[in-house]
Write a protein that holds these residues in place. Structure first.
Motif, PDB file in Angstrom:
ATOM      1  N   LYS A  47       9.997  -2.376   2.796  1.00 28.86           N
ATOM      2  CA  LYS A  47       9.070  -3.168   1.975  1.00 28.86           C
ATOM      3  C   LYS A  47       7.685  -3.200   2.625  1.00 28.86           C
ATOM      4  O   LYS A  47       6.665  -3.173   1.924  1.00 28.86           O
ATOM      5  CB  LYS A  47       9.609  -4.588   1.794  1.00 28.86           C
ATOM      6  CG  LYS A  47      10.861  -4.684   0.935  1.00 28.86           C
ATOM      7  CD  LYS A  47      11.347  -6.128   0.861  1.00 28.86           C
ATOM      8  CE  LYS A  47      12.616  -6.253   0.043  1.00 28.86           C
ATOM      9  NZ  LYS A  47      13.122  -7.655   0.019  1.00 28.86           N
ATOM     10  N   THR A  50       5.988  -0.001   1.810  1.00 28.73           N
ATOM     11  CA  THR A  50       5.461  -0.019   0.436  1.00 28.73           C
ATOM     12  C   THR A  50       4.160  -0.820   0.365  1.00 28.73           C
ATOM     13  O   THR A  50       3.189  -0.410  -0.298  1.00 28.73           O
ATOM     14  CB  THR A  50       6.503  -0.634  -0.516  1.00 28.73           C
ATOM     15  OG1 THR A  50       7.676   0.186  -0.518  1.00 28.73           O
ATOM     16  CG2 THR A  50       5.954  -0.733  -1.932  1.00 28.73           C
ATOM     17  N   ALA A  51       4.119  -1.960   1.065  1.00 25.19           N
ATOM     18  CA  ALA A  51       2.895  -2.766   1.090  1.00 25.19           C
ATOM     19  C   ALA A  51       1.754  -2.002   1.750  1.00 25.19           C
ATOM     20  O   ALA A  51       0.597  -2.093   1.310  1.00 25.19           O
ATOM     21  CB  ALA A  51       3.151  -4.073   1.829  1.00 25.19           C
ATOM     22  N   GLU A  53       1.434   1.242   1.775  1.00 21.67           N
ATOM     23  CA  GLU A  53       1.036   2.279   0.813  1.00 21.67           C
ATOM     24  C   GLU A  53       0.099   1.701  -0.240  1.00 21.67           C
ATOM     25  O   GLU A  53      -0.905   2.330  -0.622  1.00 21.67           O
ATOM     26  CB  GLU A  53       2.287   2.871   0.150  1.00 21.67           C
ATOM     27  CG  GLU A  53       3.118   3.735   1.095  1.00 21.67           C
ATOM     28  CD  GLU A  53       4.485   4.073   0.515  1.00 21.67           C
ATOM     29  OE1 GLU A  53       4.852   3.487  -0.532  1.00 21.67           O
ATOM     30  OE2 GLU A  53       5.194   4.892   1.130  1.00 21.67           O
ATOM     31  N   ASP A  54       0.402   0.485  -0.704  1.00 20.46           N
ATOM     32  CA  ASP A  54      -0.456  -0.167  -1.700  1.00 20.46           C
ATOM     33  C   ASP A  54      -1.834  -0.458  -1.116  1.00 20.46           C
ATOM     34  O   ASP A  54      -2.864  -0.266  -1.786  1.00 20.46           O
ATOM     35  CB  ASP A  54       0.192  -1.461  -2.182  1.00 20.46           C
ATOM     36  CG  ASP A  54       1.469  -1.216  -2.979  1.00 20.46           C
ATOM     37  OD1 ASP A  54       1.665  -0.080  -3.448  1.00 20.46           O
ATOM     38  OD2 ASP A  54       2.268  -2.170  -3.125  1.00 20.46           O
ATOM     39  N   TYR A  55      -1.850  -0.929   0.119  1.00 23.34           N
ATOM     40  CA  TYR A  55      -3.117  -1.226   0.794  1.00 23.34           C
ATOM     41  C   TYR A  55      -3.943   0.054   0.956  1.00 23.34           C
ATOM     42  O   TYR A  55      -5.145   0.085   0.640  1.00 23.34           O
ATOM     43  CB  TYR A  55      -2.816  -1.851   2.154  1.00 23.34           C
ATOM     44  CG  TYR A  55      -4.025  -2.110   3.022  1.00 23.34           C
ATOM     45  CD1 TYR A  55      -4.854  -3.206   2.804  1.00 23.34           C
ATOM     46  CD2 TYR A  55      -4.333  -1.257   4.091  1.00 23.34           C
ATOM     47  CE1 TYR A  55      -5.957  -3.450   3.610  1.00 23.34           C
ATOM     48  CE2 TYR A  55      -5.437  -1.494   4.905  1.00 23.34           C
ATOM     49  CZ  TYR A  55      -6.242  -2.589   4.660  1.00 23.34           C
ATOM     50  OH  TYR A  55      -7.336  -2.823   5.461  1.00 23.34           O
ATOM     51  N   ALA A  57      -3.763   2.736  -0.784  1.00 23.93           N
ATOM     52  CA  ALA A  57      -4.196   3.239  -2.086  1.00 23.93           C
ATOM     53  C   ALA A  57      -5.471   2.533  -2.554  1.00 23.93           C
ATOM     54  O   ALA A  57      -6.355   3.165  -3.163  1.00 23.93           O
ATOM     55  CB  ALA A  57      -3.084   3.054  -3.112  1.00 23.93           C
ATOM     56  N   LEU A  58      -5.589   1.244  -2.290  1.00 20.44           N
ATOM     57  CA  LEU A  58      -6.799   0.508  -2.662  1.00 20.44           C
ATOM     58  C   LEU A  58      -8.015   1.024  -1.888  1.00 20.44           C
ATOM     59  O   LEU A  58      -9.118   1.133  -2.445  1.00 20.44           O
ATOM     60  CB  LEU A  58      -6.606  -0.981  -2.399  1.00 20.44           C
ATOM     61  CG  LEU A  58      -5.646  -1.723  -3.333  1.00 20.44           C
ATOM     62  CD1 LEU A  58      -5.331  -3.111  -2.784  1.00 20.44           C
ATOM     63  CD2 LEU A  58      -6.229  -1.822  -4.743  1.00 20.44           C
ATOM     64  N   LYS A  76      -7.119  -8.167  -4.901  1.00 20.84           N
ATOM     65  CA  LYS A  76      -5.990  -7.271  -4.653  1.00 20.84           C
ATOM     66  C   LYS A  76      -5.844  -6.959  -3.172  1.00 20.84           C
ATOM     67  O   LYS A  76      -4.729  -6.895  -2.651  1.00 20.84           O
ATOM     68  CB  LYS A  76      -6.151  -5.977  -5.461  1.00 20.84           C
ATOM     69  CG  LYS A  76      -5.927  -6.134  -6.948  1.00 20.84           C
ATOM     70  CD  LYS A  76      -6.008  -4.797  -7.664  1.00 20.84           C
ATOM     71  CE  LYS A  76      -5.739  -4.941  -9.149  1.00 20.84           C
ATOM     72  NZ  LYS A  76      -5.835  -3.629  -9.857  1.00 20.84           N
ATOM     73  N   SER A  80      -2.788  -7.827  -0.743  1.00 17.71           N
ATOM     74  CA  SER A  80      -2.140  -6.731  -0.030  1.00 17.71           C
ATOM     75  C   SER A  80      -1.978  -7.043   1.453  1.00 17.71           C
ATOM     76  O   SER A  80      -0.923  -6.776   2.050  1.00 17.71           O
ATOM     77  CB  SER A  80      -2.947  -5.440  -0.217  1.00 17.71           C
ATOM     78  OG  SER A  80      -2.289  -4.338   0.347  1.00 17.71           O
TER      79      SER A  80
END
Length: 345
Positions: A47, A50-51, A53-55, A57-58, A76, A80
């Motif tokens: 998890k 995944t967090a 990866e989201d960070y 991506a931003l 966002k 994140s």
């Protein structure tokens, strides 16, 4: 008072890991308990990845420009960063629960250095023997532990070398200490490394054949580390220090997990051996473990209630804990000698 608290903490930390009546059952219960929390560690680390990866991506969506990313997506990004911190805590707490076992077993001790306790290669001893490859291909040689050398200082803004921009994450109108955007490449690479090494630990723990020598060795090796942890607590920001690590939560929470693991190894796997040869000695060790856990628990409860400890008080508490731990080790070594146990190291 302390005995009552110790029993309560054991019930909370080791729910579902009942102390067994025989040595064989106890060893197997310790292994099962460790694998259960290792599996949970993997889930939380995934998890966290995944967090990350989201960070990342931003940041990538704004061409790698952290200032532009913050201007475009402050909410966002703030969410994140909070997600990364929450998953870090969840993963770390799962590991701390089994650290006293993992770090004490010779065949798995290397994972403690990699995940939690190892120094970078610039240090003379206790080095985490691994390299970390980041998403952009950069290889960090012997960078130190994934939890406390890399990710905790990164996510909480105490790793000044990887701060990209100050950011008002909590929306109070100013960037408070630790409120930053940090290197996304390092965050993602470290999270990926966490997953990789948590899975490797799981494989080796599953392959571990529980045995008497390892159980005694784990108790003797890890119990006397309690004084060092109190020293880290004293130097942490919770007591006014300026250490980059141990900022996410009180080091005392970690100590409860680590010493709880030592207590579990003794109660489940070692006590059945000691009690057979010397019931009085077993009773003494059991009571000492209760006293040690109670001391840490009481201190943490006082801290959580808002009490501020001086460096001198922290030293005194650490010395008291260390005295109990050394008494435990001395007695367990006596039992080892009586039972022909080889302490590995």
């Amino acid at each position: 008072m302390r005995l009552k608290i110790a029993m309560t903490m054991t019930t909370v930390v080791f729910a579902g890991a009942a102390f067994a009546a025989t040595e064989e059952q106890g060893l197997e219960s310790v292994k099962a308990f460790t694998l259960e929390h290792n599996d949970a560690l993997i889930v939380e680390a995934e998890k966290m990845q995944t967090a990350a990866e989201d960070y990342a991506a931003l940041i990538d969506a704004n061409g790698g420009d952290y200032v532009a990313a913050w201007a475009a997506e402050p909410q966002k990004l703030a969410e994140s960063v909070q997600a990364l911190r929450a998953q870090w805590l969840a993963a770390s707490n799962q590991y701390e629960t089994i650290e006293g076992i993992v770090a004490g077993i010779p065949s798995t001790a290397k994972y403690d250095l990699i995940l939690d306790a190892g120094n970078p290669g610039t240090e003379a001893e206790g080095v985490a023997e691994f390299d970390l490859t980041l998403p952009d291909g950069t290889v960090l040689e012997k960078p130190g532990s994934l939890f406390h050398t890399i990710t905790e200082p990164l996510f909480w803004g105490t790793d000044k070398d990887h701060v990209k921009v100050e950011a008002d994450l909590n929306g109070n109108g100013s960037a408070d200490p630790g409120e930053v955007l940090f290197d996304a490449n390092l965050a993602l690479g470290a999270a990926q490394g966490m997953v990789k090494w948590a899975k490797a630990l799981r494989d080796d723990m599953a392959a571990w054949e529980p045995n008497r020598d390892d159980a005694f060795t784990a108790v003797v090796t890890m119990t006397p580390t309690v004084g060092d942890y109190f020293g880290e607590w004293k130097e942490s920001q919770f007591l006014g220090g300026d250490e980059a690590a141990f900022v996410a939560q009180s080091r005392l929470i970690d100590v409860l997990g680590i010493m709880g693991g030592c207590q579990l190894m003794y109660s489940a796997a070692v006590s059945p051996v000691v009690a057979t040869s010397d019931a009085a000695l077993d009773s003494a060790v059991t009571n000492d473990f209760d006293e040690l856990i109670a001391l840490v628990s009481e201190t943490r409860e006082r801290e959580a209630a808002g009490e501020t400890f001086s460096a001198e008080e922290a030293d005194a508490l650490g010395s008291e804990a260390q005295d109990i731990a050394e008494r435990i080790v001395s007695q367990v070594l006596q039992a080892a000698a009586k039972n022909g146990v080889e302490i590995k190291g």
